[in-house]
Scaffold this motif. Structure first.
Motif, PDB file in Angstrom:
ATOM      1  N   ALA A  64      18.025 -46.361   1.715  1.00 10.26           N
ATOM      2  CA  ALA A  64      16.813 -45.951   0.999  1.00 10.26           C
ATOM      3  C   ALA A  64      15.680 -46.964   1.124  1.00 10.26           C
ATOM      4  CB  ALA A  64      17.127 -45.720  -0.472  1.00 10.26           C
ATOM      5  N   SER A  65      14.501 -46.407   1.336  1.00 12.39           N
ATOM      6  CA  SER A  65      13.260 -47.171   1.323  1.00 12.39           C
ATOM      7  C   SER A  65      12.141 -46.163   1.084  1.00 12.39           C
ATOM      8  CB  SER A  65      13.040 -47.915   2.645  1.00 12.39           C
ATOM      9  OG  SER A  65      12.580 -47.034   3.647  1.00 12.39           O
ATOM     10  N   GLU A  66      10.964 -46.664   0.868  1.00 12.20           N
ATOM     11  CA  GLU A  66       9.825 -45.776   0.620  1.00 12.20           C
ATOM     12  C   GLU A  66       9.420 -45.001   1.871  1.00 12.20           C
ATOM     13  OE1 GLU A  66       8.779 -45.119  -2.420  1.00 12.20           O
ATOM     14  OE2 GLU A  66      10.282 -46.559  -3.108  1.00 12.20           O
ATOM     15  N   ARG A  67       9.761 -45.509   3.062  1.00 14.81           N
ATOM     16  CA  ARG A  67       9.352 -44.843   4.302  1.00 14.81           C
ATOM     17  C   ARG A  67      10.489 -44.072   4.987  1.00 14.81           C
ATOM     18  NH1 ARG A  67       7.525 -49.869   5.417  1.00 14.81           N
ATOM     19  NH2 ARG A  67       8.565 -49.872   7.421  1.00 14.81           N
ATOM     20  N   LEU A  68      11.693 -44.117   4.445  1.00 17.36           N
ATOM     21  CA  LEU A  68      12.805 -43.365   5.023  1.00 17.36           C
ATOM     22  C   LEU A  68      12.611 -41.883   4.709  1.00 17.36           C
ATOM     23  CD1 LEU A  68      15.574 -43.625   6.489  1.00 17.36           C
ATOM     24  CD2 LEU A  68      16.619 -43.676   4.222  1.00 17.36           C
ATOM     25  N   SER A  69      12.806 -41.028   5.712  1.00 15.05           N
ATOM     26  CA  SER A  69      12.589 -39.603   5.477  1.00 15.05           C
ATOM     27  C   SER A  69      13.562 -38.751   6.275  1.00 15.05           C
ATOM     28  CB  SER A  69      11.148 -39.210   5.831  1.00 15.05           C
ATOM     29  OG  SER A  69      10.902 -39.432   7.197  1.00 15.05           O
ATOM     30  N   PHE A  70      13.782 -37.552   5.763  1.00 19.34           N
ATOM     31  CA  PHE A  70      14.577 -36.564   6.475  1.00 19.34           C
ATOM     32  C   PHE A  70      13.715 -36.002   7.602  1.00 19.34           C
ATOM     33  CE2 PHE A  70      16.306 -36.516   2.131  1.00 19.34           C
ATOM     34  CZ  PHE A  70      17.642 -36.772   2.408  1.00 19.34           C
ATOM     35  N   THR A  71      14.358 -35.559   8.682  1.00 18.47           N
ATOM     36  CA  THR A  71      13.637 -35.005   9.828  1.00 18.47           C
ATOM     37  C   THR A  71      14.001 -33.535   9.998  1.00 18.47           C
ATOM     38  OG1 THR A  71      15.404 -35.500  11.388  1.00 18.47           O
ATOM     39  CG2 THR A  71      13.799 -37.260  10.964  1.00 18.47           C
ATOM     40  N   LYS A  72      13.617 -32.987  11.137  1.00 17.04           N
ATOM     41  CA  LYS A  72      13.988 -31.605  11.458  1.00 17.04           C
ATOM     42  C   LYS A  72      15.487 -31.507  11.726  1.00 17.04           C
ATOM     43  CE  LYS A  72       9.548 -30.530  13.557  1.00 17.04           C
ATOM     44  NZ  LYS A  72       8.861 -30.278  14.816  1.00 17.04           N
ATOM     45  N   ASP A  73      16.117 -32.618  12.076  1.00 13.08           N
ATOM     46  CA  ASP A  73      17.556 -32.746  12.248  1.00 13.08           C
ATOM     47  C   ASP A  73      18.120 -31.687  13.178  1.00 13.08           C
ATOM     48  OD1 ASP A  73      20.131 -33.707  11.947  1.00 13.08           O
ATOM     49  OD2 ASP A  73      20.427 -32.878   9.961  1.00 13.08           O
ATOM     50  N   ILE A  74      18.851 -30.741  12.665  1.00  9.87           N
ATOM     51  CA  ILE A  74      19.526 -29.737  13.482  1.00  9.87           C
ATOM     52  C   ILE A  74      18.517 -28.908  14.282  1.00  9.87           C
ATOM     53  CG2 ILE A  74      20.932 -27.630  13.369  1.00  9.87           C
ATOM     54  CD1 ILE A  74      22.387 -28.882  10.989  1.00  9.87           C
ATOM     55  N   CYS A  75      17.337 -28.707  13.750  1.00 12.02           N
ATOM     56  CA  CYS A  75      16.308 -27.898  14.417  1.00 12.02           C
ATOM     57  C   CYS A  75      15.544 -28.675  15.486  1.00 12.02           C
ATOM     58  CB  CYS A  75      15.321 -27.360  13.394  1.00 12.02           C
ATOM     59  SG  CYS A  75      16.085 -26.296  12.175  1.00 12.02           S
ATOM     60  N   GLY A  76      15.619 -29.996  15.465  1.00 12.65           N
ATOM     61  CA  GLY A  76      14.874 -30.807  16.425  1.00 12.65           C
ATOM     62  C   GLY A  76      15.819 -31.601  17.312  1.00 12.65           C
ATOM     63  N   ASP A  77      15.815 -31.298  18.608  1.00 11.22           N
ATOM     64  CA  ASP A  77      16.742 -31.954  19.535  1.00 11.22           C
ATOM     65  C   ASP A  77      16.524 -33.451  19.672  1.00 11.22           C
ATOM     66  OD1 ASP A  77      18.002 -29.579  20.067  1.00 11.22           O
ATOM     67  OD2 ASP A  77      16.800 -29.144  21.848  1.00 11.22           O
ATOM     68  N   ASP A  78      15.290 -33.891  19.528  1.00 11.93           N
ATOM     69  CA  ASP A  78      14.993 -35.307  19.781  1.00 11.93           C
ATOM     70  C   ASP A  78      14.796 -36.107  18.494  1.00 11.93           C
ATOM     71  OD1 ASP A  78      12.650 -34.026  19.130  1.00 11.93           O
ATOM     72  OD2 ASP A  78      11.423 -35.167  20.536  1.00 11.93           O
ATOM     73  N   GLU A  79      15.311 -35.583  17.386  1.00 10.23           N
ATOM     74  CA  GLU A  79      15.195 -36.289  16.115  1.00 10.23           C
ATOM     75  C   GLU A  79      16.563 -36.470  15.484  1.00 10.23           C
ATOM     76  OE1 GLU A  79      12.451 -34.311  13.519  1.00 10.23           O
ATOM     77  OE2 GLU A  79      10.754 -34.609  14.860  1.00 10.23           O
ATOM     78  N   PRO A  80      16.748 -37.580  14.776  1.00  9.82           N
ATOM     79  CA  PRO A  80      18.012 -37.793  14.065  1.00  9.82           C
ATOM     80  C   PRO A  80      18.001 -37.057  12.727  1.00  9.82           C
ATOM     81  CG  PRO A  80      16.544 -39.613  13.657  1.00  9.82           C
ATOM     82  CD  PRO A  80      15.822 -38.693  14.611  1.00  9.82           C
TER      83      PRO A  80
ATOM     84  N   TYR B 127      17.306 -53.558  -3.803  1.00  8.60           N
ATOM     85  CA  TYR B 127      16.448 -52.372  -3.817  1.00  8.60           C
ATOM     86  C   TYR B 127      16.820 -51.510  -5.021  1.00  8.60           C
ATOM     87  CZ  TYR B 127      14.120 -48.096  -2.318  1.00  8.60           C
ATOM     88  OH  TYR B 127      13.308 -46.988  -2.256  1.00  8.60           O
ATOM     89  N   TYR B 128      15.838 -51.267  -5.901  1.00  4.40           N
ATOM     90  CA  TYR B 128      16.058 -50.481  -7.107  1.00  4.40           C
ATOM     91  C   TYR B 128      14.933 -49.459  -7.198  1.00  4.40           C
ATOM     92  CZ  TYR B 128      18.942 -54.555  -7.910  1.00  4.40           C
ATOM     93  OH  TYR B 128      19.854 -55.557  -7.759  1.00  4.40           O
ATOM     94  N   ALA B 129      15.300 -48.172  -7.123  1.00  2.82           N
ATOM     95  CA  ALA B 129      14.262 -47.142  -7.138  1.00  2.82           C
ATOM     96  C   ALA B 129      14.846 -45.794  -7.521  1.00  2.82           C
ATOM     97  CB  ALA B 129      13.603 -47.038  -5.757  1.00  2.82           C
ATOM     98  N   ASN B 130      13.940 -44.912  -7.929  1.00  6.68           N
ATOM     99  CA  ASN B 130      14.294 -43.523  -8.188  1.00  6.68           C
ATOM    100  C   ASN B 130      13.635 -42.670  -7.111  1.00  6.68           C
ATOM    101  OD1 ASN B 130      15.737 -43.992 -10.640  1.00  6.68           O
ATOM    102  ND2 ASN B 130      13.764 -44.276 -11.659  1.00  6.68           N
ATOM    103  N   HIS B 131      14.389 -41.736  -6.569  1.00 10.57           N
ATOM    104  CA  HIS B 131      13.864 -40.846  -5.533  1.00 10.57           C
ATOM    105  C   HIS B 131      14.119 -39.402  -5.945  1.00 10.57           C
ATOM    106  CE1 HIS B 131      13.081 -43.810  -2.308  1.00 10.57           C
ATOM    107  NE2 HIS B 131      14.063 -44.488  -2.870  1.00 10.57           N
ATOM    108  N   SER B 132      13.098 -38.576  -5.839  1.00 13.22           N
ATOM    109  CA  SER B 132      13.240 -37.132  -6.025  1.00 13.22           C
ATOM    110  C   SER B 132      13.224 -36.520  -4.635  1.00 13.22           C
ATOM    111  CB  SER B 132      12.096 -36.574  -6.867  1.00 13.22           C
ATOM    112  OG  SER B 132      12.210 -37.047  -8.189  1.00 13.22           O
ATOM    113  N   LEU B 133      14.369 -36.020  -4.204  1.00 11.18           N
ATOM    114  CA  LEU B 133      14.540 -35.559  -2.832  1.00 11.18           C
ATOM    115  C   LEU B 133      14.720 -34.051  -2.773  1.00 11.18           C
ATOM    116  CD1 LEU B 133      17.137 -38.285  -1.788  1.00 11.18           C
ATOM    117  CD2 LEU B 133      14.671 -38.315  -1.355  1.00 11.18           C
ATOM    118  N   THR B 134      14.201 -33.467  -1.716  1.00 11.33           N
ATOM    119  CA  THR B 134      14.431 -32.062  -1.418  1.00 11.33           C
ATOM    120  C   THR B 134      15.159 -31.998  -0.092  1.00 11.33           C
ATOM    121  OG1 THR B 134      12.415 -31.420  -2.588  1.00 11.33           O
ATOM    122  CG2 THR B 134      13.335 -29.833  -1.014  1.00 11.33           C
ATOM    123  N   LEU B 135      16.335 -31.378  -0.097  1.00 12.92           N
ATOM    124  CA  LEU B 135      17.131 -31.238   1.112  1.00 12.92           C
ATOM    125  C   LEU B 135      17.191 -29.770   1.496  1.00 12.92           C
ATOM    126  CD1 LEU B 135      18.867 -33.518  -0.814  1.00 12.92           C
ATOM    127  CD2 LEU B 135      19.871 -33.750   1.427  1.00 12.92           C
ATOM    128  N   ALA B 136      16.846 -29.475   2.722  1.00  9.07           N
ATOM    129  CA  ALA B 136      16.953 -28.113   3.231  1.00  9.07           C
ATOM    130  C   ALA B 136      18.251 -28.024   4.014  1.00  9.07           C
ATOM    131  CB  ALA B 136      15.764 -27.784   4.123  1.00  9.07           C
TER     132      ALA B 136
END
Length: 182
Positions: free
Chosen positions: A51-67, A21-30
Motif C-alpha cells: 500500500a501507498s498513495e500511488r499504488l493502483s489497480f489496473t485493467k489487469d485481466i482486460c489489459g495484456d500489458d498491465e499487471p 505506513y499507517y493509512a486508511n484506504h477506500s477501495l473499489t475492486l471490479a
C-alpha cells in the motif's frame, strides 16, 4: 450479452509496522466475470502488502500489458509492478525491464509448484524480481472473508500480514520463492 464485472468495496485500515505506513484506504475492486473470488481477494491482499498513495489497480485481466497493480512515479515511470498467477518467462522479463521492482504472487497449489520448478532457473538473472507463493489454504480463508462491502483491518509486522474483518482473522504469510537481489 456480455457479462459485467461485479463491484466490491473495501474500507481497509492498514498498520504496516515493517514500513512505518499507517493509512486508511477506500477501495473499489471490479471482479472480472472470469476472475474467481480467491484471485480477487489476492489482488486486495497484494494492495495491502504494498500500500501507498500511488499504488493502483489496473485493467489487469482486460489489459495484456498491465499487471494486477502498479505504482507509478509522478513522471509516469513504473516503480512497482505486481502480478498474480503463473506468467511466462517473457512477461516477467518485460516487467523487470519496465519496473524498478517486480512482485509476483503465485497461487494455484500443485499447478503453481510445477510452474515454478519449470521456470525457476530461467529467472535467476532478474535481480528486481520477487516471487511469493500463496497456499490454497490461505486463499480459501481470504475468499471466506469476501463480501460486497468489506471493513478490514490489516496489521503487518515481521513479514506477516494479519487481516481481520472483525469476526475472522487470516494470517497471510507467503513462501518466498525468489527474493530480489539473490
Amino acid at each position: 450479452m456480455a457479462l459485467k464485472a461485479t463491484i466490491h468495496k473495501a474500507d481497509v485500515s492498514i498498520s504496516d509496522m515493517d514500513r512505518g505506513y499507517y493509512a486508511n484506504h477506500s477501495l473499489t475492486l471490479a471482479q472480472h466475470p472470469s476472475e474467481n473470488i480467491e484471485r480477487m481477494m489476492l489482488r486486495l491482499t497484494a494492495f495491502i502488502l504494498h500500500a501507498s498513495e500511488r499504488l493502483s489497480f489496473t485493467k489487469d485481466i482486460c489489459g495484456d500489458d498491465e499487471p494486477a497493480l502498479w505504482q507509478k512515479s509522478y513522471s509516469d515511470e513504473i516503480e512497482v509492478w505486481i502480478d498474480l498467477g503463473e506468467p511466462d518467462e517473457r512477461r516477467l522479463r518485460q516487467a523487470c525491464g519496465r519496473a524498478d521492482q517486480v512482485w509476483l504472487y503465485s497461487y494455484g497449489g500443485r499447478a503453481a509448484d510445477i510452474w515454478w520448478k519449470g521456470i525457476e532457473s530461467k529467472l535467476t538473472r532478474l535481480d528486481n524480481l520477487n516471487v511469493v507463493g500463496i497456499s490454497p489454504e490461505t486463499l480459501a480463508q481470504l475468499a471466506a472473508m469476501n463480501e460486497r462491502g468489506m471493513q478490514l483491518q490489516a496489521t503487518i509486522q515481521d513479514g506477516q500480514l494479519w487481516l481481520s474483518n472483525g469476526t475472522d482473522t487470516v494470517l497471510v504469510e507467503g513462501e518466498k520463492l525468489k527474493v530480489a537481489g539473490e
